[in-house]
Design an enzyme around this catalytic site. Structure first.
Site, PDB file in Angstrom:
ATOM      1  N   ASP A 212      32.570  40.698  41.978  1.00 49.98           N
ATOM      2  CA  ASP A 212      32.965  39.802  40.889  1.00 49.98           C
ATOM      3  C   ASP A 212      34.020  38.782  41.312  1.00 49.98           C
ATOM      4  O   ASP A 212      34.214  37.778  40.640  1.00 49.98           O
ATOM      5  CB  ASP A 212      33.383  40.576  39.628  1.00 49.98           C
ATOM      6  CG  ASP A 212      34.526  41.539  39.865  1.00 49.98           C
ATOM      7  OD1 ASP A 212      34.980  41.673  41.017  1.00 49.98           O
ATOM      8  OD2 ASP A 212      34.959  42.184  38.878  1.00 49.98           O
ATOM      9  N   ARG A 213      34.706  39.028  42.426  1.00 50.76           N
ATOM     10  CA  ARG A 213      35.712  38.060  42.870  1.00 50.76           C
ATOM     11  C   ARG A 213      35.141  37.139  43.948  1.00 50.76           C
ATOM     12  O   ARG A 213      34.156  37.478  44.597  1.00 50.76           O
ATOM     13  CB  ARG A 213      36.925  38.783  43.459  1.00 50.76           C
ATOM     14  CG  ARG A 213      37.658  39.605  42.458  1.00 50.76           C
ATOM     15  CD  ARG A 213      38.912  40.189  43.065  1.00 50.76           C
ATOM     16  NE  ARG A 213      39.689  40.867  42.041  1.00 50.76           N
ATOM     17  CZ  ARG A 213      40.977  41.150  42.148  1.00 50.76           C
ATOM     18  NH1 ARG A 213      41.628  40.836  43.235  1.00 50.76           N
ATOM     19  NH2 ARG A 213      41.599  41.758  41.166  1.00 50.76           N
TER      20      ARG A 213
ATOM     21  N   ASP B 108      34.304  40.439  46.743  1.00 52.72           N
ATOM     22  CA  ASP B 108      35.006  41.727  46.843  1.00 52.72           C
ATOM     23  C   ASP B 108      34.055  42.915  46.746  1.00 52.72           C
ATOM     24  O   ASP B 108      32.830  42.754  46.754  1.00 52.72           O
ATOM     25  CB  ASP B 108      36.100  41.816  45.775  1.00 52.72           C
ATOM     26  CG  ASP B 108      35.534  42.005  44.388  1.00 52.72           C
ATOM     27  OD1 ASP B 108      34.418  41.514  44.136  1.00 52.72           O
ATOM     28  OD2 ASP B 108      36.199  42.651  43.549  1.00 52.72           O
TER      29      ASP B 108
ATOM     30  N   ASP C 241      32.917  44.914  44.440  1.00 52.48           N
ATOM     31  CA  ASP C 241      31.854  44.959  43.433  1.00 52.48           C
ATOM     32  C   ASP C 241      31.278  43.581  43.110  1.00 52.48           C
ATOM     33  O   ASP C 241      30.499  43.440  42.171  1.00 52.48           O
ATOM     34  CB  ASP C 241      32.367  45.635  42.149  1.00 52.48           C
ATOM     35  CG  ASP C 241      33.509  44.865  41.516  1.00 52.48           C
ATOM     36  OD1 ASP C 241      34.287  44.241  42.246  1.00 52.48           O
ATOM     37  OD2 ASP C 241      33.621  44.884  40.274  1.00 52.48           O
TER      38      ASP C 241
ATOM     39  N   SER D 122      36.639  47.976  42.329  1.00 56.47           N
ATOM     40  CA  SER D 122      36.740  46.550  42.631  1.00 56.47           C
ATOM     41  C   SER D 122      37.106  46.286  44.090  1.00 56.47           C
ATOM     42  O   SER D 122      36.381  46.668  44.992  1.00 56.47           O
ATOM     43  CB  SER D 122      37.738  45.907  41.674  1.00 56.47           C
ATOM     44  OG  SER D 122      37.701  44.510  41.807  1.00 56.47           O
ATOM     45  N   HIS D 123      38.255  45.693  44.313  1.00 53.52           N
ATOM     46  CA  HIS D 123      38.674  45.264  45.645  1.00 53.52           C
ATOM     47  C   HIS D 123      39.468  46.343  46.369  1.00 53.52           C
ATOM     48  O   HIS D 123      39.915  46.118  47.492  1.00 53.52           O
ATOM     49  CB  HIS D 123      39.533  44.013  45.499  1.00 53.52           C
ATOM     50  CG  HIS D 123      40.600  44.208  44.456  1.00 53.52           C
ATOM     51  ND1 HIS D 123      40.301  44.276  43.116  1.00 53.52           N
ATOM     52  CD2 HIS D 123      41.925  44.413  44.564  1.00 53.52           C
ATOM     53  CE1 HIS D 123      41.417  44.500  42.437  1.00 53.52           C
ATOM     54  NE2 HIS D 123      42.411  44.587  43.282  1.00 53.52           N
TER      55      HIS D 123
ATOM     56  N   LYS E 251      33.407  38.304  35.586  1.00 51.37           N
ATOM     57  CA  LYS E 251      33.551  37.255  36.582  1.00 51.37           C
ATOM     58  C   LYS E 251      32.445  37.443  37.621  1.00 51.37           C
ATOM     59  O   LYS E 251      31.879  38.533  37.739  1.00 51.37           O
ATOM     60  CB  LYS E 251      34.937  37.287  37.190  1.00 51.37           C
ATOM     61  CG  LYS E 251      35.363  38.605  37.764  1.00 51.37           C
ATOM     62  CD  LYS E 251      36.880  38.661  37.879  1.00 51.37           C
ATOM     63  CE  LYS E 251      37.327  40.043  38.298  1.00 51.37           C
ATOM     64  NZ  LYS E 251      38.630  40.394  37.746  1.00 51.37           N
TER      65      LYS E 251
HETATM   66  C1  G1P Z   1      44.280  42.523  38.726  1.00 57.65           C
HETATM   67  C2  G1P Z   1      44.307  41.019  38.581  1.00 57.65           C
HETATM   68  C3  G1P Z   1      43.652  40.613  37.293  1.00 57.65           C
HETATM   69  C4  G1P Z   1      42.241  41.187  37.233  1.00 57.65           C
HETATM   70  C5  G1P Z   1      42.285  42.689  37.461  1.00 57.65           C
HETATM   71  C6  G1P Z   1      40.899  43.277  37.544  1.00 57.65           C
HETATM   72  O1  G1P Z   1      44.983  43.120  37.669  1.00 57.65           O
HETATM   73  O2  G1P Z   1      45.619  40.522  38.626  1.00 57.65           O
HETATM   74  O3  G1P Z   1      43.611  39.207  37.223  1.00 57.65           O
HETATM   75  O4  G1P Z   1      41.650  40.930  36.001  1.00 57.65           O
HETATM   76  O5  G1P Z   1      42.952  42.967  38.685  1.00 57.65           O
HETATM   77  O6  G1P Z   1      40.178  42.729  38.604  1.00 57.65           O
HETATM   78  P1  G1P Z   1      46.501  43.601  37.806  1.00 57.65           P
HETATM   79  O7  G1P Z   1      46.564  44.549  38.973  1.00 57.65           O
HETATM   80  O8  G1P Z   1      47.311  42.378  38.088  1.00 57.65           O
HETATM   81  O9  G1P Z   1      46.817  44.231  36.490  1.00 57.65           O
HETATM   82 ZN    ZN Z   2      35.996  43.255  41.618  1.00 56.77          ZN
END
Ligand code: G1P
Ligand code: ZN
Length: 541
Positions: free
Chosen positions: A281-282, A277, A279, A113-114, A376
């Site tokens: 999705d954000r 981000d 991938d 992800s990010h 998302k």
């Molecule tokens: C974080 C975000 C959550 C999101 C997840 C995956 O998780 O807070 O909203 O769904 O990344 O992208 P966390 O690190 O808080 O468990």
């Molecule tokens: Zn992501």
């Protein structure tokens, strides 16, 4: 094609309750590690013989190598077809869309992800089901159980597949189909939004800047925003995916997308800025001199989605993760829409979307989406915003001012304390949990606790119960505090503190100032500074 059966040992794998596995890239690169987890997916879902799978990732370091391994393991376990994004690329929402439009049995998405990418950064892998969404708790539980029982994995002894050429090839009996990663996704967006109206907005001199943060949305944004909608060439910046995201942190928030913030708050700022981000999705939305929090964005989208053709019939309901601000609740109440609060994590929205109980959903962590896919979707949120602006012909700041005037403003901020010693973080949460029953009526700084709970969620569709999803404390007068430990961090523990306060009259305060009483109450209740020695959060969003 020869199949090798390689003896192996259980791995320190996925945490139960998390969708997928996220680790340092070098952990995944250890001989047999990725293989172990992939075999555990196949075993956990009851095998993949005869199945069609979608495979792709965000292009981070090791993405291409991992895909070769997955293809050989899919061939060894008898899959019929694997659909792969060209170059191994698929944004997470595009993968979800592809699973759905191709009627695939599931998919494997490679991303952290990010989180930054590179040999010394992060890598991840997750399994999505035939609805296009992350595996349910039951399935992730089965995959986790398989990681603890695994004794061997099967892999085809075959040359690498060519990921760069569109079309079909074979790995033994397996058909490997390389597709344009953008094409089907772009069609889905054209079906939801009024491209003609957005095109005419962009022709009217409206300027936009989309920062792809060197990540996977670059090709998607360039095709859709510049080629199909006519945004000026160069509107998409950092649009070429790179294995280490240009050395950056592909997380679309004011901290990591500082260049975009500077551009949007500087002289000659464009009308609209957005980022996505690693991938895809954000999303982050920012108008000229006007940052929109993800929680507010969800509320604005809920209030105005009907302006886009795909949502003209109205919304069935809305859903937010529990820590996300209650701004959307106010829209739901005013419009008579059902509103759900779920535990953190996109997978909890899946049942509501599948059951037609919610159309839009979102998280404070910059995730917004709808029932068009089961993830998302960053670019989708950007396009919905553009569609709304194209119809309203207002600036982002005007949209926000009008929204607050109608619904009031929910000031909101998240404070993250990172890399805390895990035992210490767990003790902090345990002590807080133990104190909850005695909190109502008690003073915390200048505020008085109204209610205090450890959030538990009963899924309204399948009745499954998720407990210990975060401490939620409400104060007399409408302020709220949520504390939980991150489930996605890879170093120590990350404590997330979510702060909010509703104001029906004053909309122009700095959020940190508006939230000062809640911040003070947090220290009184949880003692973060006294326990961790940290005098300030590491990240404020
Ligand atoms: C974080 C975000 C959550 C999101 C997840 C995956 O998780 O807070 O909203 O769904 O990344 O992208 P966390 O690190 O808080 O468990
Ligand atoms: Zn992501």
């Amino acid at each position: 094609m020869q199949v090798k059966r390689v003896p192996t040992q259980p791995i320190d794998g996925q945490k139960p309750g998390t969708s997928g596995l996220r680790k340092k890239t070098r952990v995944f690169m250890q001989p047999g590690y990725l293989e172990n987890f992939v075999q555990s997916i196949w075993d956990g879902i009851g095998g993949i013989a005869g199945q069609t799978l979608v495979v792709g990732g965000d292009g981070r370091f090791f993405n291409d190598r991992a895909i070769q391994t997955i293809l050989k393991m899919a061939a060894a376990s008898g899959a019929a077809r694997v659909i792969v994004g060209q170059g191994g690329l698929l944004s997470t929402p595009a993968a979800s869309n592809l699973i759905r439009v191709r009627g695939a049995d599931g998919g494997v998405i490679l991303s952290a992800s990010h989180n930054p990418g590179g040999p010394d950064e992060d890598f991840g892998i997750k399994y999505n089901m035939s609805n296009g969404g992350p595996a349910t708790e039951t399935v992730t539980g089965a995959i986790h159980a398989a990681t603890t029982a695994i004794a061997e994995y099967a892999i085809a002894d075959a040359p690498d597949a060519d990921l760069s050429t569109l079309g079909e090839s074979r790995l033994g009996a397996l058909v490997v189909e390389i597709v344009d990663p953008v094409a089907d996704y772009a069609v889905a967006m054209e079906n939801l939004f009024d491209f003609k109206a957005i095109r005419s907005l962009l022709q009217s001199g409206f300027q936009l800047r989309f920062d792809a943060m060197h990540a996977v949305t670059g090709p998607y944004a360039t095709e859709i925003l510049e080629r199909r909608l006519g945004a000026a060439p160069g509107s998409v910046v950092n649009g070429t995916p790179s294995p280490d995201f240009g050395g950056g942190h592909p997380d679309p928030n004011p901290v990591w997308a500082k260049d975009l913030m500077d551009a949007m708050y500087g002289a000659g700022a464009p009308d609209f800025g957005a980022a996505s981000d690693g991938d895809g999705d954000r999303n982050m939305i920012v108008g000229r001199g006007c940052y929109v929090t993800p929680s507010d964005s969800l509320a604005v989208l809920a209030a105005n989605a009907h302006l886009a053709p795909g949502y003209a019939a109205g919304l069935k309901g809305v859903a937010r993760s529990m820590p996300t601000s209650c701004a959307v609740d106010r829209v739901a109440e005013a419009r008579g829409l059902p509103c759900f609060a779920t535990p953190t994590g996109w997978k909890f929205f899946g049942n509501l979307l599948d059951a037609g109980m919610a159309t839009l959903c979102g998280e404070e962590s910059a995730g917004t989406g709808s029932d068009h896919v089961r993830e998302k979707d960053g670019l989708w949120a950007v396009l919905l915003w553009l569609n709304i602006l194209a119809v309203k012909r207002q600036s982002v700041a005007e949209v926000m001012a009008e929204h607050w005037a109608e619904f009031g403003r929910t000031y909101y901020s998240r404070h993250d304390y990172e890399a805390i010693d895990s035992a210490l973080a767990n003790r902090l949460m345990d002590d807080l949990r133990a104190a909850l029953p005695g909190l109502p009526g008690r003073a915390a700084g200048a505020l008085t606790v109204e209610s205090a709970e450890d959030f538990a969620y009963t899924d309204p569709v399948d009745g499954s119960v998720s407990t210990k999803q975060g401490v939620q404390i409400r104060f007399v007068g409408g302020a709220r505090l949520v504390l939980r430990l991150s489930g996605t961090g890879t170093e120590g523990a990350t404590l997330r503190v979510y702060l909010e306060r509703f104001d029906g009259a004053e909309f122009g305060l700095d959020p940190q100032v508006a939230l000062a009483p809640v911040i003070a109450a947090t220290e009184a209740l949880a003692g973060i500074t006294s326990r961790t020695g940290k005098t300030a959060p590491d990240v404020i969003t």
